[in-house]
Design an enzyme around this catalytic site. Structure first.
Site, short mmCIF file in Angstrom:
data_model
loop_
_atom_site.label_atom_id
_atom_site.label_comp_id
_atom_site.label_asym_id
_atom_site.label_seq_id
_atom_site.Cartn_x
_atom_site.Cartn_y
_atom_site.Cartn_z
CE LYS A 61 -1.95 1.74 3.65
NZ LYS A 61 -2.76 1.95 4.87
CG ASP A 70 -7.23 3.93 2.55
OD1 ASP A 70 -8.19 3.67 1.79
OD2 ASP A 70 -7.07 5.05 3.06
#
Length: 211
Positions: free
Chosen positions: A120, A138
Site C-alpha cells: 500500500k 486502504d
C-alpha cells in the site's frame, strides 16, 4: 455493477475534484515516503502535525538518520505505534543512504524492501510522487469499493485487482485519491452520508441513509 455505471461514477468524481491529491503534507518523494510510513493507523491530520518538526530537523535521509531513533520519537510520539515507526524510519533512512544514494527509488521492489513499507505504501509513493497508475487500497477505498459495488472483494488484494481491472486508464492516476476522500468525508464507516453523495443514484448499497 456494469461498465457504464462505473464510468459515470468516475466521471462525477473527476468533475467534482479534477486534481485530487493526498492530504498528507510533503515537499518531495522522501517526505512523502516518511509521511505515508507514519500514517498507518493514524490520521493525516496527526501525521501532518508531527512531520512539521520532523522534516525541519531531518530534511534529508542522512539528516533524519542523524537524529537517531530517540530523536525521531520526540517528533512523532503523538502518533500511534510511534516506537515501531521510529525504528522503521531510521532503518529506512539508513537504506536510502547506503543503497540508493539518498534518493527514494522509483521501483516497487526497492520500495517494498524498506522497513515498514508494504504494498500500500509503495503504491502511494509510486502514484503520488512518480505518477504511476497504481491504486493503493486502504480502509476507506476498501469500504467504498465494496459498499458501492464498484469492485467487491474480501481482501485488500482482491479489491485492488478489481479496481485495476474496472477503472479505465484515464482515471487510474486519480481514483485512489477520489475513493479515499469519498470514504473519509461522505461514505463514512458507521453511517454513510448518502443524502449528500454525488454518486448516490449509481451506488448499489442497499441500506442507504437520508443524511
Amino acid at each position: 455493477m456494469n461498465k457504464d455505471k462505473r464510468r459515470q461514477i468516475l466521471e462525477r468524481l473527476r468533475e467534482n475534484n479534477p486534481n485530487p491529491t493526498t492530504e498528507l503534507n510533503f515537499a518531495n518523494p522522501f517526505e512523502l515516503l516518511i509521511a505515508v510510513l507514519l500514517s498507518a493507523q493514524a490520521t493525516d491530520v496527526s501525521v501532518n502535525k508531527a512531520t512539521i518538526g520532523l522534516f525541519a530537523a531531518g530534511p534529508t535521509p542522512a539528516a533524519m538518520l542523524a537524529l537517531g531513533v530517540d530523536g525521531v520519537k520526540e517528533h512523532i510520539k503523538t502518533i500511534g505505534l510511534f516506537n515501531t515507526k521510529a525504528v522503521n524510519v531510521i532503518k529506512t533512512c539508513a537504506m536510502l543512504v547506503e543503497l540508493h544514494n539518498s534518493v527514494v527509488p522509483e521501483s516497487r521492489e526497492a520500495l517494498e524492501a524498506l522497513p515498514g513499507v508494504g504494498r500500500k505504501t509503495a503504491n502511494v509513493v509510486l502514484n503520488t510522487a512518480f505518477g504511476w497508475p497504481t491504486i493503493a487500497v486502504d480502509t476507506h477505498i476498501f469500504r467504498v469499493a465494496n459498499r458501492t459495488g464498484f469492485a467487491k472483494g474480501k481482501t485488500v488484494d482482491q479489491v485492488e485487482q478489481g479496481l485495476l481491472k474496472w477503472v479505465p486508464a484515464e482515471f487510474k492516476l486519480d481514483v485512489h485519491h477520489w475513493f479515499i476522500l469519498h470514504g473519509r468525508y461522505t461514505c463514512i464507516a458507521r453511517k454513510p452520508r448518502c443524502g449528500s453523495c454525488i454518486i448516490e443514484d449509481l451506488c448499489e448499497f442497499k441500506e442507504k441513509t437520508e443524511i
